[in-house]
Design a protein around this motif. Structure first.
Motif, PDB file in Angstrom:
ATOM      1  N   PHE A   8       0.830  -1.198   0.000  1.00 16.25           N
ATOM      2  CA  PHE A   8       0.000   0.000   0.000  1.00 16.25           C
ATOM      3  C   PHE A   8       0.869   1.255   0.000  1.00 16.25           C
ATOM      4  N   THR A   9       1.890   1.278   0.840  1.00 19.21           N
ATOM      5  CA  THR A   9       2.785   2.428   0.925  1.00 19.21           C
ATOM      6  C   THR A   9       3.498   2.667  -0.400  1.00 19.21           C
ATOM      7  N   ALA A  10       3.941   1.616  -1.048  1.00 17.32           N
ATOM      8  CA  ALA A  10       4.611   1.752  -2.348  1.00 17.32           C
ATOM      9  C   ALA A  10       3.646   2.319  -3.392  1.00 17.32           C
ATOM     10  N   TYR A  11       2.403   1.840  -3.373  1.00 16.69           N
ATOM     11  CA  TYR A  11       1.411   2.345  -4.331  1.00 16.69           C
ATOM     12  C   TYR A  11       1.157   3.829  -4.097  1.00 16.69           C
ATOM     13  N   VAL A  12       0.950   4.200  -2.850  1.00 15.18           N
ATOM     14  CA  VAL A  12       0.657   5.596  -2.528  1.00 15.18           C
ATOM     15  C   VAL A  12       1.837   6.487  -2.901  1.00 15.18           C
ATOM     16  N   ALA A  13       3.050   6.044  -2.608  1.00 14.74           N
ATOM     17  CA  ALA A  13       4.230   6.849  -2.940  1.00 14.74           C
ATOM     18  C   ALA A  13       4.333   7.084  -4.443  1.00 14.74           C
ATOM     19  N   ALA A  14       3.965   6.093  -5.225  1.00 12.95           N
ATOM     20  CA  ALA A  14       4.057   6.229  -6.686  1.00 12.95           C
ATOM     21  C   ALA A  14       2.922   7.058  -7.263  1.00 12.95           C
ATOM     22  N   ARG A  15       1.710   6.971  -6.715  1.00 15.07           N
ATOM     23  CA  ARG A  15       0.538   7.585  -7.332  1.00 15.07           C
ATOM     24  C   ARG A  15       0.061   8.882  -6.679  1.00 15.07           C
ATOM     25  N   ARG A  16       0.537   9.205  -5.507  1.00 15.78           N
ATOM     26  CA  ARG A  16       0.030  10.370  -4.777  1.00 15.78           C
ATOM     27  C   ARG A  16       0.129  11.680  -5.570  1.00 15.78           C
ATOM     28  N   PRO A  17       1.267  11.965  -6.240  1.00 20.16           N
ATOM     29  CA  PRO A  17       1.320  13.229  -6.999  1.00 20.16           C
ATOM     30  C   PRO A  17       0.221  13.328  -8.062  1.00 20.16           C
ATOM     31  N   GLN A  18      -0.045  12.251  -8.775  1.00 21.20           N
ATOM     32  CA  GLN A  18      -1.094  12.277  -9.794  1.00 21.20           C
ATOM     33  C   GLN A  18      -2.468  12.431  -9.142  1.00 21.20           C
ATOM     34  N   LEU A  19      -2.682  11.763  -8.028  1.00 20.20           N
ATOM     35  CA  LEU A  19      -3.955  11.885  -7.328  1.00 20.20           C
ATOM     36  C   LEU A  19      -4.166  13.311  -6.827  1.00 20.20           C
ATOM     37  N   MET A  20      -3.116  13.928  -6.323  1.00 23.32           N
ATOM     38  CA  MET A  20      -3.215  15.311  -5.837  1.00 23.32           C
ATOM     39  C   MET A  20      -3.547  16.273  -6.985  1.00 23.32           C
ATOM     40  N   ARG A  21      -2.891  16.102  -8.132  1.00 26.48           N
ATOM     41  CA  ARG A  21      -3.179  16.981  -9.276  1.00 26.48           C
ATOM     42  C   ARG A  21      -4.627  16.813  -9.733  1.00 26.48           C
ATOM     43  N   ALA A  22      -5.081  15.563  -9.795  1.00 23.93           N
ATOM     44  CA  ALA A  22      -6.462  15.315 -10.223  1.00 23.93           C
ATOM     45  C   ALA A  22      -7.449  15.911  -9.226  1.00 23.93           C
ATOM     46  N   ALA A  23      -7.200  15.728  -7.951  1.00 25.30           N
ATOM     47  CA  ALA A  23      -8.093  16.283  -6.923  1.00 25.30           C
ATOM     48  C   ALA A  23      -8.074  17.810  -6.978  1.00 25.30           C
ATOM     49  N   TRP A  24      -6.915  18.388  -7.222  1.00 27.40           N
ATOM     50  CA  TRP A  24      -6.813  19.849  -7.333  1.00 27.40           C
ATOM     51  C   TRP A  24      -7.635  20.346  -8.522  1.00 27.40           C
ATOM     52  N   LEU A  25      -7.575  19.605  -9.632  1.00 25.49           N
ATOM     53  CA  LEU A  25      -8.371  19.991 -10.794  1.00 25.49           C
ATOM     54  C   LEU A  25      -9.862  19.882 -10.494  1.00 25.49           C
ATOM     55  N   LEU A  26     -10.242  18.911  -9.700  1.00 23.35           N
ATOM     56  CA  LEU A  26     -11.655  18.735  -9.365  1.00 23.35           C
ATOM     57  C   LEU A  26     -12.180  19.821  -8.443  1.00 23.35           C
ATOM     58  N   CYS A  27     -11.384  20.181  -7.427  1.00 21.62           N
ATOM     59  CA  CYS A  27     -11.948  21.083  -6.419  1.00 21.62           C
ATOM     60  C   CYS A  27     -11.334  22.471  -6.414  1.00 21.62           C
ATOM     61  N   GLY A  28     -10.188  22.675  -7.039  1.00 19.42           N
ATOM     62  CA  GLY A  28      -9.648  24.015  -7.180  1.00 19.42           C
ATOM     63  C   GLY A  28      -8.914  24.572  -5.986  1.00 19.42           C
ATOM     64  N   ASP A  29      -8.733  23.806  -4.959  1.00 19.91           N
ATOM     65  CA  ASP A  29      -8.083  24.285  -3.751  1.00 19.91           C
ATOM     66  C   ASP A  29      -7.095  23.208  -3.299  1.00 19.91           C
ATOM     67  N   PRO A  30      -5.819  23.546  -3.159  1.00 19.91           N
ATOM     68  CA  PRO A  30      -4.847  22.520  -2.770  1.00 19.91           C
ATOM     69  C   PRO A  30      -5.134  21.916  -1.401  1.00 19.91           C
ATOM     70  N   HIS A  31      -5.723  22.678  -0.513  1.00 15.13           N
ATOM     71  CA  HIS A  31      -6.025  22.161   0.819  1.00 15.13           C
ATOM     72  C   HIS A  31      -7.216  21.194   0.777  1.00 15.13           C
ATOM     73  N   ARG A  32      -8.222  21.549   0.002  1.00 14.90           N
ATOM     74  CA  ARG A  32      -9.351  20.625  -0.182  1.00 14.90           C
ATOM     75  C   ARG A  32      -8.918  19.397  -0.956  1.00 14.90           C
ATOM     76  N   ALA A  33      -8.006  19.576  -1.911  1.00 19.19           N
ATOM     77  CA  ALA A  33      -7.496  18.434  -2.673  1.00 19.19           C
ATOM     78  C   ALA A  33      -6.808  17.448  -1.733  1.00 19.19           C
ATOM     79  N   GLU A  34      -6.057  17.964  -0.787  1.00 21.40           N
ATOM     80  CA  GLU A  34      -5.390  17.096   0.194  1.00 21.40           C
ATOM     81  C   GLU A  34      -6.424  16.304   0.991  1.00 21.40           C
ATOM     82  N   ASP A  35      -7.509  16.971   1.405  1.00 22.71           N
ATOM     83  CA  ASP A  35      -8.574  16.288   2.140  1.00 22.71           C
ATOM     84  C   ASP A  35      -9.215  15.193   1.287  1.00 22.71           C
ATOM     85  N   VAL A  36      -9.458  15.508   0.026  1.00 21.14           N
ATOM     86  CA  VAL A  36     -10.088  14.545  -0.881  1.00 21.14           C
ATOM     87  C   VAL A  36      -9.189  13.324  -1.061  1.00 21.14           C
ATOM     88  N   VAL A  37      -7.904  13.561  -1.292  1.00 22.78           N
ATOM     89  CA  VAL A  37      -6.978  12.439  -1.492  1.00 22.78           C
ATOM     90  C   VAL A  37      -6.855  11.617  -0.215  1.00 22.78           C
TER      91      VAL A  37
END
Length: 170
Positions: A8-37
């Protein structure tokens, strides 16, 4: 349990940046994106053995991010102030800042469903069918939402046409 956590940790380390960018595109706020991820990854951790056995980790986490974003938008306290007009705290490098700001404003003006379709289709590169499955809608809905969203983006990002006319009063 340790092997599960390592995978799980290896998966998250590899995919987290892409997940954060996608969440940021969805909600428009880096802090909300962090909550979503974070919410999506918590769901993923609970379901990790089942999802990993099924071989659908990427699809599950995409759906979890979209669902976490939907949950965030339904919370009444989130409606008090919209972060759609703010840009991320991090400095922007690469393309022209004015163009990125215009793109962000245009994306922020899209209705949430259209924004989700644009992110899944054009950021994650999913097919119409994959997007429909992730959002729980029909492929026709994905097509119509994509068409409407792209038309709105084209209109919003088109160069303004200035017609200077002189009116003569007689």
């Amino acid at each position: 349990m340790a092997r599960r956590d390592e995978a799980f940790t290896a998966y998250v380390a590899a995919r987290r940046p892409q997940l954060m960018r996608a969440a940021w595109l969805l909600c428009g706020d880096p802090h909300r994106a962090e909550d979503v991820v974070q919410a999506a990854l918590a769901r993923l951790y609970v379901a990790w053995p089942r999802v990993q056995r099924a071989g659908s980790v990427h699809a599950y986490v995409r759906r979890a991010v979209v669902n976490a974003h939907i949950d965030e938008t339904r919370r009444p306290w989130r409606r008090e102030a919209s972060a759609g007009d703010r840009l991320p705290d991090a400095p922007v490098t690469g393309p022209d800042v004015a163009e990125l700001e215009a793109l962000w404003v245009a994306l922020g003006a899209l209705p949430p469903k259209q924004r989700r379709v644009v992110v899944l289709r054009h950021y994650w590169g999913l097919s119409v069918e994959e997007t429909a499955a992730d959002l729980g809608v029909s492929p026709g809905t994905v097509k119509s939402q994509t068409s409407a969203a792209l038309a709105a983006l084209r209109d919003a990002l088109a160069e303004p046409v200035h017609h200077e006319t002189e009116l003569e009063y007689r």
